[in-house]
Motif scaffolding. Structure first.
Motif, PDB file in Angstrom:
ATOM      1  N   MET A  81      -8.575  -8.180 -28.262  1.00  0.00           N
ATOM      2  CA  MET A  81      -9.549  -8.050 -29.342  1.00  0.00           C
ATOM      3  C   MET A  81      -9.991  -6.600 -29.550  1.00  0.00           C
ATOM      4  O   MET A  81     -11.042  -6.353 -30.102  1.00  0.00           O
ATOM      5  N   GLY A  82      -9.203  -5.633 -29.105  1.00  0.00           N
ATOM      6  CA  GLY A  82      -9.506  -4.246 -29.390  1.00  0.00           C
ATOM      7  C   GLY A  82     -10.138  -3.460 -28.253  1.00  0.00           C
ATOM      8  O   GLY A  82     -10.216  -2.254 -28.335  1.00  0.00           O
ATOM      9  N   ARG A  83     -10.605  -4.106 -27.219  1.00  0.00           N
ATOM     10  CA  ARG A  83     -11.172  -3.382 -26.084  1.00  0.00           C
ATOM     11  C   ARG A  83     -10.064  -2.998 -25.130  1.00  0.00           C
ATOM     12  O   ARG A  83      -9.193  -3.788 -24.828  1.00  0.00           O
ATOM     13  N   ARG A  84     -10.136  -1.770 -24.664  1.00  0.00           N
ATOM     14  CA  ARG A  84      -9.148  -1.303 -23.694  1.00  0.00           C
ATOM     15  C   ARG A  84      -9.767  -1.324 -22.308  1.00  0.00           C
ATOM     16  O   ARG A  84     -10.896  -0.884 -22.141  1.00  0.00           O
ATOM     17  N   PRO A  85      -9.021  -1.792 -21.309  1.00  0.00           N
ATOM     18  CA  PRO A  85      -9.564  -1.764 -19.953  1.00  0.00           C
ATOM     19  C   PRO A  85      -9.738  -0.329 -19.493  1.00  0.00           C
ATOM     20  O   PRO A  85      -9.015   0.575 -19.911  1.00  0.00           O
ATOM     21  N   LYS A  86     -10.711  -0.119 -18.634  1.00  0.00           N
ATOM     22  CA  LYS A  86     -10.962   1.212 -18.089  1.00  0.00           C
ATOM     23  C   LYS A  86      -9.853   1.579 -17.109  1.00  0.00           C
ATOM     24  O   LYS A  86      -9.398   0.766 -16.326  1.00  0.00           O
ATOM     25  N   VAL A  87      -9.435   2.833 -17.171  1.00  0.00           N
ATOM     26  CA  VAL A  87      -8.404   3.346 -16.283  1.00  0.00           C
ATOM     27  C   VAL A  87      -9.079   4.254 -15.269  1.00  0.00           C
ATOM     28  O   VAL A  87      -9.878   5.120 -15.632  1.00  0.00           O
ATOM     29  N   ASP A  88      -8.774   4.066 -13.983  1.00  0.00           N
ATOM     30  CA  ASP A  88      -9.343   4.893 -12.920  1.00  0.00           C
ATOM     31  C   ASP A  88      -8.555   6.190 -12.831  1.00  0.00           C
ATOM     32  O   ASP A  88      -7.456   6.222 -12.287  1.00  0.00           O
TER      33      ASP A  88
ATOM     34  N   GLY B 207      10.203  -4.669 -24.075  1.00  0.00           N
ATOM     35  CA  GLY B 207       9.829  -3.349 -23.596  1.00  0.00           C
ATOM     36  C   GLY B 207       8.332  -3.127 -23.658  1.00  0.00           C
ATOM     37  O   GLY B 207       7.592  -3.885 -24.280  1.00  0.00           O
ATOM     38  N   MET B 208       7.878  -2.101 -22.968  1.00  0.00           N
ATOM     39  CA  MET B 208       6.470  -1.735 -22.996  1.00  0.00           C
ATOM     40  C   MET B 208       6.326  -0.223 -22.980  1.00  0.00           C
ATOM     41  O   MET B 208       7.220   0.487 -22.540  1.00  0.00           O
ATOM     42  N   ARG B 209       5.182   0.242 -23.478  1.00  0.00           N
ATOM     43  CA  ARG B 209       4.903   1.667 -23.554  1.00  0.00           C
ATOM     44  C   ARG B 209       3.419   1.877 -23.281  1.00  0.00           C
ATOM     45  O   ARG B 209       2.588   1.046 -23.638  1.00  0.00           O
ATOM     46  N   ALA B 210       3.122   2.994 -22.615  1.00  0.00           N
ATOM     47  CA  ALA B 210       1.731   3.386 -22.384  1.00  0.00           C
ATOM     48  C   ALA B 210       1.639   4.892 -22.592  1.00  0.00           C
ATOM     49  O   ALA B 210       2.528   5.639 -22.177  1.00  0.00           O
ATOM     50  N   ASP B 211       0.576   5.338 -23.255  1.00  0.00           N
ATOM     51  CA  ASP B 211       0.361   6.758 -23.516  1.00  0.00           C
ATOM     52  C   ASP B 211      -0.942   7.208 -22.883  1.00  0.00           C
ATOM     53  O   ASP B 211      -1.869   6.410 -22.706  1.00  0.00           O
ATOM     54  N   GLY B 212      -1.023   8.499 -22.580  1.00  0.00           N
ATOM     55  CA  GLY B 212      -2.257   9.049 -22.037  1.00  0.00           C
ATOM     56  C   GLY B 212      -2.306  10.558 -22.169  1.00  0.00           C
ATOM     57  O   GLY B 212      -1.283  11.213 -22.369  1.00  0.00           O
TER      58      GLY B 212
ATOM     59  N   SER C  64      -3.167  12.524 -19.769  1.00  0.00           N
ATOM     60  CA  SER C  64      -2.764  13.094 -18.480  1.00  0.00           C
ATOM     61  C   SER C  64      -1.806  12.114 -17.810  1.00  0.00           C
ATOM     62  O   SER C  64      -1.700  10.952 -18.219  1.00  0.00           O
ATOM     63  N   VAL C  65      -1.142  12.572 -16.761  1.00  0.00           N
ATOM     64  CA  VAL C  65      -0.264  11.676 -16.004  1.00  0.00           C
ATOM     65  C   VAL C  65      -1.078  10.512 -15.442  1.00  0.00           C
ATOM     66  O   VAL C  65      -0.659   9.360 -15.510  1.00  0.00           O
ATOM     67  N   ALA C  66      -2.259  10.825 -14.898  1.00  0.00           N
ATOM     68  CA  ALA C  66      -3.092   9.781 -14.308  1.00  0.00           C
ATOM     69  C   ALA C  66      -3.484   8.729 -15.339  1.00  0.00           C
ATOM     70  O   ALA C  66      -3.410   7.526 -15.073  1.00  0.00           O
ATOM     71  N   GLU C  67      -3.909   9.155 -16.533  1.00  0.00           N
ATOM     72  CA  GLU C  67      -4.296   8.205 -17.569  1.00  0.00           C
ATOM     73  C   GLU C  67      -3.098   7.380 -18.033  1.00  0.00           C
ATOM     74  O   GLU C  67      -3.173   6.154 -18.166  1.00  0.00           O
ATOM     75  N   CYS C  68      -1.976   8.031 -18.255  1.00  0.00           N
ATOM     76  CA  CYS C  68      -0.766   7.352 -18.706  1.00  0.00           C
ATOM     77  C   CYS C  68      -0.308   6.312 -17.688  1.00  0.00           C
ATOM     78  O   CYS C  68      -0.066   5.150 -18.026  1.00  0.00           O
ATOM     79  N   MET C  69      -0.203   6.703 -16.438  1.00  0.00           N
ATOM     80  CA  MET C  69       0.269   5.779 -15.410  1.00  0.00           C
ATOM     81  C   MET C  69      -0.762   4.707 -15.094  1.00  0.00           C
ATOM     82  O   MET C  69      -0.401   3.576 -14.769  1.00  0.00           O
TER      83      MET C  69
ATOM     84  N   LEU D 237       0.279   0.874 -15.318  1.00  0.00           N
ATOM     85  CA  LEU D 237       0.109  -0.103 -14.239  1.00  0.00           C
ATOM     86  C   LEU D 237      -0.651  -1.329 -14.723  1.00  0.00           C
ATOM     87  O   LEU D 237      -0.302  -2.459 -14.367  1.00  0.00           O
ATOM     88  N   LEU D 238      -1.681  -1.121 -15.522  1.00  0.00           N
ATOM     89  CA  LEU D 238      -2.412  -2.263 -16.081  1.00  0.00           C
ATOM     90  C   LEU D 238      -1.482  -3.155 -16.904  1.00  0.00           C
ATOM     91  O   LEU D 238      -1.481  -4.377 -16.752  1.00  0.00           O
ATOM     92  N   ARG D 239      -0.682  -2.555 -17.758  1.00  0.00           N
ATOM     93  CA  ARG D 239       0.228  -3.326 -18.617  1.00  0.00           C
ATOM     94  C   ARG D 239       1.312  -4.026 -17.796  1.00  0.00           C
ATOM     95  O   ARG D 239       1.684  -5.160 -18.085  1.00  0.00           O
ATOM     96  N   LEU D 240       1.854  -3.318 -16.783  1.00  0.00           N
ATOM     97  CA  LEU D 240       2.870  -3.928 -15.926  1.00  0.00           C
ATOM     98  C   LEU D 240       2.301  -5.141 -15.205  1.00  0.00           C
ATOM     99  O   LEU D 240       2.955  -6.190 -15.120  1.00  0.00           O
ATOM    100  N   ARG D 241       1.097  -5.011 -14.678  1.00  0.00           N
ATOM    101  CA  ARG D 241       0.474  -6.135 -13.971  1.00  0.00           C
ATOM    102  C   ARG D 241       0.168  -7.279 -14.916  1.00  0.00           C
ATOM    103  O   ARG D 241       0.320  -8.445 -14.552  1.00  0.00           O
ATOM    104  N   GLU D 242      -0.266  -6.964 -16.148  1.00  0.00           N
ATOM    105  CA  GLU D 242      -0.497  -8.024 -17.139  1.00  0.00           C
ATOM    106  C   GLU D 242       0.804  -8.749 -17.469  1.00  0.00           C
ATOM    107  O   GLU D 242       0.786  -9.920 -17.838  1.00  0.00           O
ATOM    108  N   SER D 243       1.934  -8.052 -17.322  1.00  0.00           N
ATOM    109  CA  SER D 243       3.243  -8.647 -17.591  1.00  0.00           C
ATOM    110  C   SER D 243       3.793  -9.431 -16.405  1.00  0.00           C
ATOM    111  O   SER D 243       4.886  -9.956 -16.450  1.00  0.00           O
TER     112      SER D 243
END
Length: 91
Positions: free
Chosen positions: A5-12, A63-68, A70-75, A79-85
């Motif tokens: 619904m448009g909310r993005r999970p927080k990334v550590d 396939g899946m893609r994630a952008d960020g 920084s490396v930390a934000e991107c990865m 990881l969140l998307r991979l785990r959701e999959s």
């Protein structure tokens, strides 16, 4: 709020994920997943998120893609998307 619904999970951003990125890529390869991380200098110059993680194959359903920015934000997002999959990435 419901998923999607448009909310993005927080990334550590302090998780240290950038230190184990190559190990994560190697683990994904062993699971039959083709994966890569790249930086786009043009997007960096334009002030846009320059880091991209992409993966497909193996147990991933498409396939899946994630952008960020920084490396930390991107990865972290990857990881969140991979785990959701359904991939239990050991990090």
């Amino acid at each position: 709020m419901a998923k999607g619904m448009g909310r993005r999970p927080k990334v550590d951003l302090d998780s240290g994920v950038e230190d184990v990125t190559l190990s994560i890529l190697e683990w994904l390869g062993a699971q039959g997943v083709g994966a890569m991380i790249r930086v786009d200098a043009e997007r960096m110059r334009d002030g846009q998120p320059a880091w991209t993680f992409a993966a497909s194959g193996g147990p991933l359903d498409g396939g899946m893609r994630a952008d960020g920015a920084s490396v930390a934000e991107c990865m972290g997002r990857a990881l969140l998307r991979l785990r959701e999959s359904g991939l239990a990435v050991p990090f």
